[in-house]
Write an enzyme that holds these catalytic residues in place. Structure first.
Site, PDB file in Angstrom:
ATOM      1  N   GLY A   1      16.261 114.116  -3.211  1.00 11.19           N
ATOM      2  CA  GLY A   1      17.695 114.311  -3.371  1.00 11.19           C
ATOM      3  C   GLY A   1      18.178 113.709  -4.687  1.00 11.19           C
ATOM      4  O   GLY A   1      18.069 114.315  -5.756  1.00 11.19           O
ATOM      5  N   GLY A   2      18.688 112.491  -4.628  1.00 19.87           N
ATOM      6  CA  GLY A   2      19.306 111.840  -5.789  1.00 19.87           C
ATOM      7  C   GLY A   2      18.463 111.901  -7.052  1.00 19.87           C
ATOM      8  O   GLY A   2      18.967 112.217  -8.140  1.00 19.87           O
TER       9      GLY A   2
ATOM     10  N   ASN B   1      16.384 118.755  -4.093  1.00 23.87           N
ATOM     11  CA  ASN B   1      17.569 119.193  -3.362  1.00 23.87           C
ATOM     12  C   ASN B   1      18.798 118.647  -4.092  1.00 23.87           C
ATOM     13  O   ASN B   1      19.124 117.479  -3.953  1.00 23.87           O
ATOM     14  CB  ASN B   1      17.505 118.653  -1.924  1.00 23.87           C
ATOM     15  CG  ASN B   1      18.767 118.956  -1.138  1.00 23.87           C
ATOM     16  OD1 ASN B   1      19.587 119.787  -1.537  1.00 23.87           O
ATOM     17  ND2 ASN B   1      18.926 118.286  -0.004  1.00 23.87           N
ATOM     18  N   TRP B   2      19.436 119.503  -4.851  1.00 25.82           N
ATOM     19  CA  TRP B   2      20.579 119.051  -5.670  1.00 25.82           C
ATOM     20  C   TRP B   2      21.825 118.797  -4.824  1.00 25.82           C
ATOM     21  O   TRP B   2      22.781 118.217  -5.317  1.00 25.82           O
ATOM     22  CB  TRP B   2      20.911 120.084  -6.742  1.00 25.82           C
ATOM     23  CG  TRP B   2      19.860 120.311  -7.782  1.00 25.82           C
ATOM     24  CD1 TRP B   2      18.567 119.822  -7.794  1.00 25.82           C
ATOM     25  CD2 TRP B   2      19.998 121.086  -8.985  1.00 25.82           C
ATOM     26  NE1 TRP B   2      17.906 120.259  -8.911  1.00 25.82           N
ATOM     27  CE2 TRP B   2      18.767 121.034  -9.664  1.00 25.82           C
ATOM     28  CE3 TRP B   2      21.046 121.822  -9.534  1.00 25.82           C
ATOM     29  CZ2 TRP B   2      18.549 121.690 -10.873  1.00 25.82           C
ATOM     30  CZ3 TRP B   2      20.838 122.478 -10.732  1.00 25.82           C
ATOM     31  CH2 TRP B   2      19.600 122.408 -11.397  1.00 25.82           C
ATOM     32  N   LYS B   3      21.835 119.301  -3.608  1.00 28.95           N
ATOM     33  CA  LYS B   3      23.016 119.184  -2.734  1.00 28.95           C
ATOM     34  C   LYS B   3      24.254 119.754  -3.452  1.00 28.95           C
ATOM     35  O   LYS B   3      24.131 120.689  -4.239  1.00 28.95           O
ATOM     36  CB  LYS B   3      23.232 117.740  -2.291  1.00 28.95           C
ATOM     37  CG  LYS B   3      21.958 117.098  -1.741  1.00 28.95           C
ATOM     38  CD  LYS B   3      22.207 115.824  -1.025  1.00 28.95           C
ATOM     39  CE  LYS B   3      20.877 115.203  -0.639  1.00 28.95           C
ATOM     40  NZ  LYS B   3      21.013 114.060   0.230  1.00 28.95           N
TER      41      LYS B   3
ATOM     42  N   GLU C   1      12.211 113.833   6.986  1.00 25.96           N
ATOM     43  CA  GLU C   1      13.211 113.020   6.292  1.00 25.96           C
ATOM     44  C   GLU C   1      13.907 112.103   7.297  1.00 25.96           C
ATOM     45  O   GLU C   1      14.843 112.540   7.990  1.00 25.96           O
ATOM     46  CB  GLU C   1      14.261 113.923   5.643  1.00 25.96           C
ATOM     47  CG  GLU C   1      13.698 114.875   4.623  1.00 25.96           C
ATOM     48  CD  GLU C   1      14.759 115.288   3.616  1.00 25.96           C
ATOM     49  OE1 GLU C   1      14.527 115.072   2.427  1.00 25.96           O
ATOM     50  OE2 GLU C   1      15.825 115.787   4.026  1.00 25.96           O
TER      51      GLU C   1
ATOM     52  N   GLY D   1      19.442 108.987   0.887  1.00 25.77           N
ATOM     53  CA  GLY D   1      20.565 108.556   0.062  1.00 25.77           C
ATOM     54  C   GLY D   1      20.945 107.097   0.266  1.00 25.77           C
ATOM     55  O   GLY D   1      21.996 106.656  -0.187  1.00 25.77           O
TER      56      GLY D   1
ATOM     57  N   SER E   1      15.117 108.755  -0.265  1.00 25.13           N
ATOM     58  CA  SER E   1      15.129 107.736  -1.329  1.00 25.13           C
ATOM     59  C   SER E   1      13.797 107.653  -2.074  1.00 25.13           C
ATOM     60  O   SER E   1      13.359 106.567  -2.474  1.00 25.13           O
ATOM     61  CB  SER E   1      15.540 106.377  -0.766  1.00 25.13           C
ATOM     62  OG  SER E   1      16.860 106.438  -0.256  1.00 25.13           O
TER      63      SER E   1
ATOM     64  N   HIS F   1      18.425 120.618   7.121  1.00 27.79           N
ATOM     65  CA  HIS F   1      18.651 119.303   6.516  1.00 27.79           C
ATOM     66  C   HIS F   1      19.553 118.492   7.448  1.00 27.79           C
ATOM     67  O   HIS F   1      20.466 119.043   8.074  1.00 27.79           O
ATOM     68  CB  HIS F   1      19.298 119.469   5.137  1.00 27.79           C
ATOM     69  CG  HIS F   1      19.291 118.187   4.359  1.00 27.79           C
ATOM     70  ND1 HIS F   1      20.187 117.179   4.594  1.00 27.79           N
ATOM     71  CD2 HIS F   1      18.461 117.744   3.377  1.00 27.79           C
ATOM     72  CE1 HIS F   1      19.921 116.170   3.786  1.00 27.79           C
ATOM     73  NE2 HIS F   1      18.868 116.487   3.033  1.00 27.79           N
TER      74      HIS F   1
ATOM     75  N   GLU G   1      21.955 116.635   6.890  1.00 23.80           N
ATOM     76  CA  GLU G   1      23.391 116.728   6.588  1.00 23.80           C
ATOM     77  C   GLU G   1      23.982 117.980   7.221  1.00 23.80           C
ATOM     78  O   GLU G   1      25.125 117.988   7.680  1.00 23.80           O
ATOM     79  CB  GLU G   1      23.606 116.695   5.061  1.00 23.80           C
ATOM     80  CG  GLU G   1      23.332 115.301   4.513  1.00 23.80           C
ATOM     81  CD  GLU G   1      22.866 115.251   3.073  1.00 23.80           C
ATOM     82  OE1 GLU G   1      22.984 116.252   2.350  1.00 23.80           O
ATOM     83  OE2 GLU G   1      22.345 114.180   2.676  1.00 23.80           O
TER      84      GLU G   1
HETATM   85  C1  PEP Z   1      17.490 114.649   0.792  1.00 21.64           C
HETATM   86  O1  PEP Z   1      18.698 114.693   1.008  1.00 21.64           O
HETATM   87  O2  PEP Z   1      16.773 115.610   1.069  1.00 21.64           O
HETATM   88  C2  PEP Z   1      16.971 113.426   0.203  1.00 21.64           C
HETATM   89  C3  PEP Z   1      15.722 113.156   0.362  1.00 21.64           C
HETATM   90  O3  PEP Z   1      17.891 112.640  -0.481  1.00 21.64           O
HETATM   91  P1  PEP Z   1      17.567 111.286  -1.287  1.00 21.64           P
HETATM   92  O4  PEP Z   1      16.296 111.513  -2.059  1.00 21.64           O
HETATM   93  O5  PEP Z   1      18.758 111.082  -2.174  1.00 21.64           O
HETATM   94  O6  PEP Z   1      17.415 110.214  -0.263  1.00 21.64           O
END
Ligand code: PEP
Length: 254
Positions: free
Chosen positions: A238-239, A9-11, A171, A177, A217, A99, A101
């Protein structure tokens, strides 16, 4: 049979050029290094989708393209939004919905997500349905009931045949994040509880066949332990999906 899936997920990251560069690196590395039974999904920003589609060769049978959202109405006067039908026309294979967010910053509700699931399925796109609890809910000890209710309200209207096409991503919001990953015990406990909840409605066979991904994370260091849990079928990343080496290493962590 449930699939092993890693979705990035590049956001709202990567300019167009940077996105194409990242996608081409990942496409090459995945083809060279990742076992073909691991499904890999790239979820860039909308404007990158058409070009990244062209970077994924038809011969790469485990590489797929996804969007990060779609609207809950089929079409019409919704300025700035993107419909499932538009995504199908690219075409995309998967779309992330729900998600945390989007639930938090755009007030998305379980009822709206139920409509998104229907529209995606009607357009032959696999919904990657996100669920998860806040830290407050976890500290109150009600996290399993909370997350099960997210599934009930957004997914349990589906027929068994349609539900079989859905992928779930658990999640915990407190892990997204933040660098604070759920322990493998916490992830396994929630995934097992979600699978048991699915079994009450769809039966054990369908519950066993559902891919439930962990997100929060996840990185190359912790992915092997998380993916080794019997009810964790991969990750939503994500990251770490913004670095081709890290993302590919996560894809190799089963
Ligand atoms: C996400 O936003 O779906 C996610 C898992 O982010 P991160 O890996 O950065 O925690």
């Amino acid at each position: 049979m449930r699939k092993k899936i890693v979705a990035g997920n590049w956001k709202m990251n990567k300019t167009y050029e940077q996105g194409l560069q990242l996608a081409s690196e990942v496409v090459n590395m995945v083809q060279d290094e990742v076992p073909s039974d691991v499904v890999v999904v790239l979820n860039p920003p909308f404007v990158h989708l058409t070009s990244i589609r062209k970077l994924i060769p038809a011969s790469a049978t485990n590489l797929f393209l996804g969007a990060q959202n779609c609207h809950y109405q089929a079409s019409g006067a919704y300025t700035g939004e993107v419909s499932a039908e538009i995504l199908k026309s690219i075409p995309v294979d998967y779309t992330i919905i729900g998600h945390s967010e989007r639930r938090e910053y755009f007030q998305e509700t379980n009822a709206q997500l139920a409509k998104k699931v229907d529209l995606l399925l009607a357009n032959q796109i696999t919904p990657l349905f996100c669920c998860g609890e806040s830290l407050d809910i976890r500290e109150s000890g009600t996290e399993i009931a909370f997350v099960c209710n997210q599934l009930t309200e957004s997914l349990f209207h589906l027929s068994a045949e349609d539900f079989a096409k859905v992928v779930i991503a658990y999640e915990p919001i407190w892990a997204i994040g933040t660098g604070r990953t759920a322990t493998s015990q916490q992830a396994q406990a929630m995934h097992a509880a979600l699978r048991a909840h699915l079994a009450t409605h769809y039966g054990q066979t369908l519950a066993d066949d559902t891919s439930i991904l962990y997100g929060g994370s996840c990185n190359p260091g912790n992915a092997p332990e998380l993916f080794a849990c019997p009810d964790v079928d991969g990750g939503l990343i994500g990251g770490a999906s913004l670095k081709s080496r890290d993302f590919t290493d996560i894809c190799k962590s089963f």
